[in-house]
Design a protein around this motif. Sequence first.
Motif, PDB file in Angstrom:
ATOM      1  N   ILE B 264       0.797  -1.311   0.126  1.00  0.00           N
ATOM      2  CA  ILE B 264       0.169  -0.039  -0.065  1.00  0.00           C
ATOM      3  C   ILE B 264       0.770   1.184  -0.104  1.00  0.00           C
ATOM      4  O   ILE B 264       0.619   2.142  -0.800  1.00  0.00           O
ATOM      5  CB  ILE B 264      -0.923   0.062   1.324  1.00  0.00           C
ATOM      6  CG1 ILE B 264      -1.962  -1.201   1.094  1.00  0.00           C
ATOM      7  CG2 ILE B 264      -1.706   1.378   1.441  1.00  0.00           C
ATOM      8  CD1 ILE B 264      -2.594  -1.458   2.403  1.00  0.00           C
ATOM      9  N   LEU B 265       1.867   1.268   0.752  1.00  0.00           N
ATOM     10  CA  LEU B 265       2.805   2.258   0.759  1.00  0.00           C
ATOM     11  C   LEU B 265       3.620   2.449  -0.293  1.00  0.00           C
ATOM     12  O   LEU B 265       3.751   3.579  -0.932  1.00  0.00           O
ATOM     13  CB  LEU B 265       4.009   1.886   1.746  1.00  0.00           C
ATOM     14  CG  LEU B 265       5.180   3.049   2.077  1.00  0.00           C
ATOM     15  CD1 LEU B 265       4.579   4.351   2.540  1.00  0.00           C
ATOM     16  CD2 LEU B 265       6.089   2.711   3.192  1.00  0.00           C
ATOM     17  N   ILE B 266       4.010   1.338  -0.860  1.00  0.00           N
ATOM     18  CA  ILE B 266       4.803   1.472  -2.259  1.00  0.00           C
ATOM     19  C   ILE B 266       4.012   1.762  -3.571  1.00  0.00           C
ATOM     20  O   ILE B 266       4.501   2.706  -4.160  1.00  0.00           O
ATOM     21  CB  ILE B 266       5.404   0.002  -2.577  1.00  0.00           C
ATOM     22  CG1 ILE B 266       6.442  -0.479  -1.652  1.00  0.00           C
ATOM     23  CG2 ILE B 266       6.039   0.137  -4.125  1.00  0.00           C
ATOM     24  CD1 ILE B 266       6.877  -1.796  -1.852  1.00  0.00           C
ATOM     25  N   ILE B 267       2.877   1.345  -3.682  1.00  0.00           N
ATOM     26  CA  ILE B 267       2.056   1.951  -4.640  1.00  0.00           C
ATOM     27  C   ILE B 267       1.849   3.403  -4.534  1.00  0.00           C
ATOM     28  O   ILE B 267       1.853   4.178  -5.656  1.00  0.00           O
ATOM     29  CB  ILE B 267       0.577   1.136  -5.025  1.00  0.00           C
ATOM     30  CG1 ILE B 267      -0.367   1.409  -3.682  1.00  0.00           C
ATOM     31  CG2 ILE B 267       0.958  -0.360  -5.320  1.00  0.00           C
ATOM     32  CD1 ILE B 267      -1.431   0.607  -4.015  1.00  0.00           C
ATOM     33  N   THR B 268       1.601   3.822  -3.442  1.00  0.00           N
ATOM     34  CA  THR B 268       1.359   5.244  -3.243  1.00  0.00           C
ATOM     35  C   THR B 268       2.418   6.254  -3.436  1.00  0.00           C
ATOM     36  O   THR B 268       2.371   7.107  -4.386  1.00  0.00           O
ATOM     37  CB  THR B 268       0.666   5.481  -1.830  1.00  0.00           C
ATOM     38  OG1 THR B 268      -0.316   4.576  -1.529  1.00  0.00           O
ATOM     39  CG2 THR B 268       0.188   7.093  -1.722  1.00  0.00           C
ATOM     40  N   LEU B 269       3.567   5.546  -2.754  1.00  0.00           N
ATOM     41  CA  LEU B 269       4.996   6.266  -2.825  1.00  0.00           C
ATOM     42  C   LEU B 269       5.518   6.489  -4.447  1.00  0.00           C
ATOM     43  O   LEU B 269       5.720   7.656  -4.788  1.00  0.00           O
ATOM     44  CB  LEU B 269       5.743   5.722  -2.079  1.00  0.00           C
ATOM     45  CG  LEU B 269       7.146   6.228  -1.684  1.00  0.00           C
ATOM     46  CD1 LEU B 269       6.641   7.483  -0.965  1.00  0.00           C
ATOM     47  CD2 LEU B 269       8.126   5.507  -1.099  1.00  0.00           C
ATOM     48  N   GLN B 270       5.262   5.277  -4.970  1.00  0.00           N
ATOM     49  CA  GLN B 270       5.717   5.303  -6.540  1.00  0.00           C
ATOM     50  C   GLN B 270       4.890   6.160  -7.437  1.00  0.00           C
ATOM     51  O   GLN B 270       5.436   6.998  -7.985  1.00  0.00           O
ATOM     52  CB  GLN B 270       5.528   3.713  -7.005  1.00  0.00           C
ATOM     53  CG  GLN B 270       6.841   3.162  -6.511  1.00  0.00           C
ATOM     54  CD  GLN B 270       8.273   3.730  -6.682  1.00  0.00           C
ATOM     55  OE1 GLN B 270       8.407   4.126  -7.732  1.00  0.00           O
ATOM     56  NE2 GLN B 270       9.112   3.540  -5.808  1.00  0.00           N
ATOM     57  N   ALA B 271       3.463   6.373  -7.080  1.00  0.00           N
ATOM     58  CA  ALA B 271       2.916   6.954  -7.823  1.00  0.00           C
ATOM     59  C   ALA B 271       3.078   8.560  -7.793  1.00  0.00           C
ATOM     60  O   ALA B 271       3.296   9.383  -8.366  1.00  0.00           O
ATOM     61  CB  ALA B 271       1.146   7.069  -7.652  1.00  0.00           C
ATOM     62  N   PHE B 272       3.546   8.831  -6.391  1.00  0.00           N
ATOM     63  CA  PHE B 272       3.639  10.248  -5.830  1.00  0.00           C
ATOM     64  C   PHE B 272       5.315  10.584  -6.520  1.00  0.00           C
ATOM     65  O   PHE B 272       5.391  11.738  -6.992  1.00  0.00           O
ATOM     66  CB  PHE B 272       3.674  10.271  -4.167  1.00  0.00           C
ATOM     67  CG  PHE B 272       4.233  11.723  -3.955  1.00  0.00           C
ATOM     68  CD1 PHE B 272       3.186  12.719  -4.066  1.00  0.00           C
ATOM     69  CD2 PHE B 272       5.492  11.904  -3.187  1.00  0.00           C
ATOM     70  CE1 PHE B 272       3.804  13.944  -3.271  1.00  0.00           C
ATOM     71  CE2 PHE B 272       5.897  13.142  -2.597  1.00  0.00           C
ATOM     72  CZ  PHE B 272       4.795  14.382  -2.788  1.00  0.00           C
ATOM     73  N   ILE B 273       6.039   9.602  -6.570  1.00  0.00           N
ATOM     74  CA  ILE B 273       7.475  10.090  -6.970  1.00  0.00           C
ATOM     75  C   ILE B 273       7.203  10.279  -8.374  1.00  0.00           C
ATOM     76  O   ILE B 273       7.921  11.250  -8.947  1.00  0.00           O
ATOM     77  CB  ILE B 273       8.347   8.642  -6.669  1.00  0.00           C
ATOM     78  CG1 ILE B 273       8.711   8.565  -5.137  1.00  0.00           C
ATOM     79  CG2 ILE B 273       9.627   8.778  -7.424  1.00  0.00           C
ATOM     80  CD1 ILE B 273       9.476   7.587  -4.660  1.00  0.00           C
ATOM     81  N   PHE B 274       6.590   9.395  -8.962  1.00  0.00           N
ATOM     82  CA  PHE B 274       6.467   9.650 -10.425  1.00  0.00           C
ATOM     83  C   PHE B 274       5.932  11.022 -10.931  1.00  0.00           C
ATOM     84  O   PHE B 274       6.288  11.746 -11.879  1.00  0.00           O
ATOM     85  CB  PHE B 274       5.513   8.499 -11.262  1.00  0.00           C
ATOM     86  CG  PHE B 274       5.804   8.573 -12.497  1.00  0.00           C
ATOM     87  CD1 PHE B 274       6.433   7.362 -13.282  1.00  0.00           C
ATOM     88  CD2 PHE B 274       5.072   9.313 -13.503  1.00  0.00           C
ATOM     89  CE1 PHE B 274       6.589   7.384 -14.692  1.00  0.00           C
ATOM     90  CE2 PHE B 274       4.979   9.296 -14.909  1.00  0.00           C
ATOM     91  CZ  PHE B 274       6.039   8.129 -15.581  1.00  0.00           C
ATOM     92  N   MET B 275       4.884  11.498  -9.964  1.00  0.00           N
ATOM     93  CA  MET B 275       4.306  12.890 -10.101  1.00  0.00           C
ATOM     94  C   MET B 275       5.383  13.789  -9.971  1.00  0.00           C
ATOM     95  O   MET B 275       5.490  14.837 -10.514  1.00  0.00           O
ATOM     96  CB  MET B 275       3.037  12.960  -9.346  1.00  0.00           C
ATOM     97  CG  MET B 275       2.356  14.227  -9.406  1.00  0.00           C
ATOM     98  SD  MET B 275       1.643  14.418  -7.748  1.00  0.00           S
ATOM     99  CE  MET B 275       3.018  15.116  -6.876  1.00  0.00           C
ATOM    100  N   MET B 276       6.185  13.741  -8.613  1.00  0.00           N
ATOM    101  CA  MET B 276       7.065  14.722  -8.319  1.00  0.00           C
ATOM    102  C   MET B 276       8.003  14.969  -9.376  1.00  0.00           C
ATOM    103  O   MET B 276       8.433  16.223  -9.668  1.00  0.00           O
ATOM    104  CB  MET B 276       7.833  14.563  -7.026  1.00  0.00           C
ATOM    105  CG  MET B 276       6.736  14.737  -5.810  1.00  0.00           C
ATOM    106  SD  MET B 276       6.066  16.229  -5.918  1.00  0.00           S
ATOM    107  CE  MET B 276       7.643  17.138  -5.318  1.00  0.00           C
ATOM    108  N   LEU B 277       8.714  13.830  -9.955  1.00  0.00           N
ATOM    109  CA  LEU B 277       9.513  13.888 -10.807  1.00  0.00           C
ATOM    110  C   LEU B 277       9.022  14.605 -12.286  1.00  0.00           C
ATOM    111  O   LEU B 277      10.032  15.361 -12.821  1.00  0.00           O
ATOM    112  CB  LEU B 277      10.320  12.317 -11.190  1.00  0.00           C
ATOM    113  CG  LEU B 277      11.049  11.842 -10.013  1.00  0.00           C
ATOM    114  CD1 LEU B 277      11.486  10.548 -10.468  1.00  0.00           C
ATOM    115  CD2 LEU B 277      12.225  12.844  -9.913  1.00  0.00           C
ATOM    116  N   ALA B 278       7.785  14.252 -12.544  1.00  0.00           N
ATOM    117  CA  ALA B 278       7.291  14.749 -13.726  1.00  0.00           C
ATOM    118  C   ALA B 278       7.336  16.346 -13.652  1.00  0.00           C
ATOM    119  O   ALA B 278       7.957  17.066 -14.362  1.00  0.00           O
ATOM    120  CB  ALA B 278       5.867  14.394 -14.119  1.00  0.00           C
TER     121      ALA B 278
END
Lengths: 157, 289
Positions: B264-278
């Motif tokens: 649950i943490l990973i899927i949220t974190l990865q979505a957030f990281i992808f957004m932040m990097l974009a």
Amino acid sequence: MNLNATLFAQLAVFFILAWFTMTFVWPPIVKALDERAKKIADGLAAADKAKMDLANAEKKAVDEMRKAREAAAELRAGAERQAAQLIDEARSEAARVIAQAREAAEGEAGAAMQRAKEALREQVAALAVTGAERILRREINANVHAELLANLHQELK
Amino acid sequence: MSEHAVEQAASHGPTAGEYIVHHLTHWNTTGHPQAKIVDFSVFNVDTLIFSVAMGVAALFLLWRAASKATSGVPGRFQAAVELVLEMVADQAKGIIHSAESRKFIAPLALTVFVWIFFMNAMDMLPVDLLPLLWQTATGDHHAYLRVVPTADLNGTLGMSIGVLLVCLYYNVKIKGFGGWVHELFSAPFGSHPVLAPLNFMMQLIEFAAKTISHGMRLFGNMYAGELVFMLIALMGAAWAGTFTGAALWIGHVIAGSMWAIFHILIITLQAFIFMMLALVYTGQAHEGH
């Protein structure tokens, strides 16, 4: 992990979804958020204004109370002054009336005394003349001594 | 894995290796596993279906919230959507200083975040559920199906290349085409004819590295997550009435729960990281070197 044309399809989907969000999702929500922020700001400003108005009204009320109290005090002082004046006037009037009455009474008494004195003198003169006549009945000729008697009578008066 | 091996596996019941390889094979337009590493004549049908379905589901929710949005007291659903939107808007505001650019980039970041979260969340479904249903529905007991679009490199690289295109667009828009070309040859080492080729090489490497790492990061996390779920599933599959089998089954329950909760943490974190990097990459496109 093979690469294939799915990549380009995903690329297209990516931009279509982004366009959809940009057009139909983002603006209405941001608009609602901005409007709510404005409403809250307006509400806070109105509350501030109301607070200030209340403070002003309280100050005004205190002022009015103070003024009313001052006016009442002034009125009472005036009334007391007037009352004192009335009492003074009444007192001096009474004194004047009493003095007048006393003067009148004294004048009347003086006149009565004068009258009594004169009557008394008349009687004393008449008595003296009568007494002298009785003593000198024979020696004194009333006609001869009329002038003398008149003088005496005058002196005794 | 060749088709022959798959057929063989079917007749005996799959071995652990066969089970995993089967689960990691896409349902594509050729009907059999892709032979070459790169083949642009093939589409992964499962990735397309699930990524579009997740995109539509995510945006439908957002759109519902948007269409009912009121400036009065928000309901819980509206407040939740507003929460996410404001989080993205704040991040965008901190990174991209042009309000005009934010009109496109902030919604794009929101889309990316919600969409990737939904696609990642497909990992939370039991690994065998949808493939089994699909195999039953089609009557083909060897039908391939992968349900996590972000565990497909095509899916993640497609999105990171999308971000790259946005970056290139804003590079040209903000700096002008000439200004951008000048930057390509004069940064990062300085404007000198001798340094120009070196600068250009560095710029190309930078763009490539950003885009590939952007896509590979999400892919790697989700692929590994999926693989771990499969390994855990294999423990449960060892159930055979023996003591070891029973212990492995219990191990499946415990490890599966732990990994799912951690995921649950990973899927949220990865979505957030992808957004932040974009956001960071598009923000860099706005700044001159």
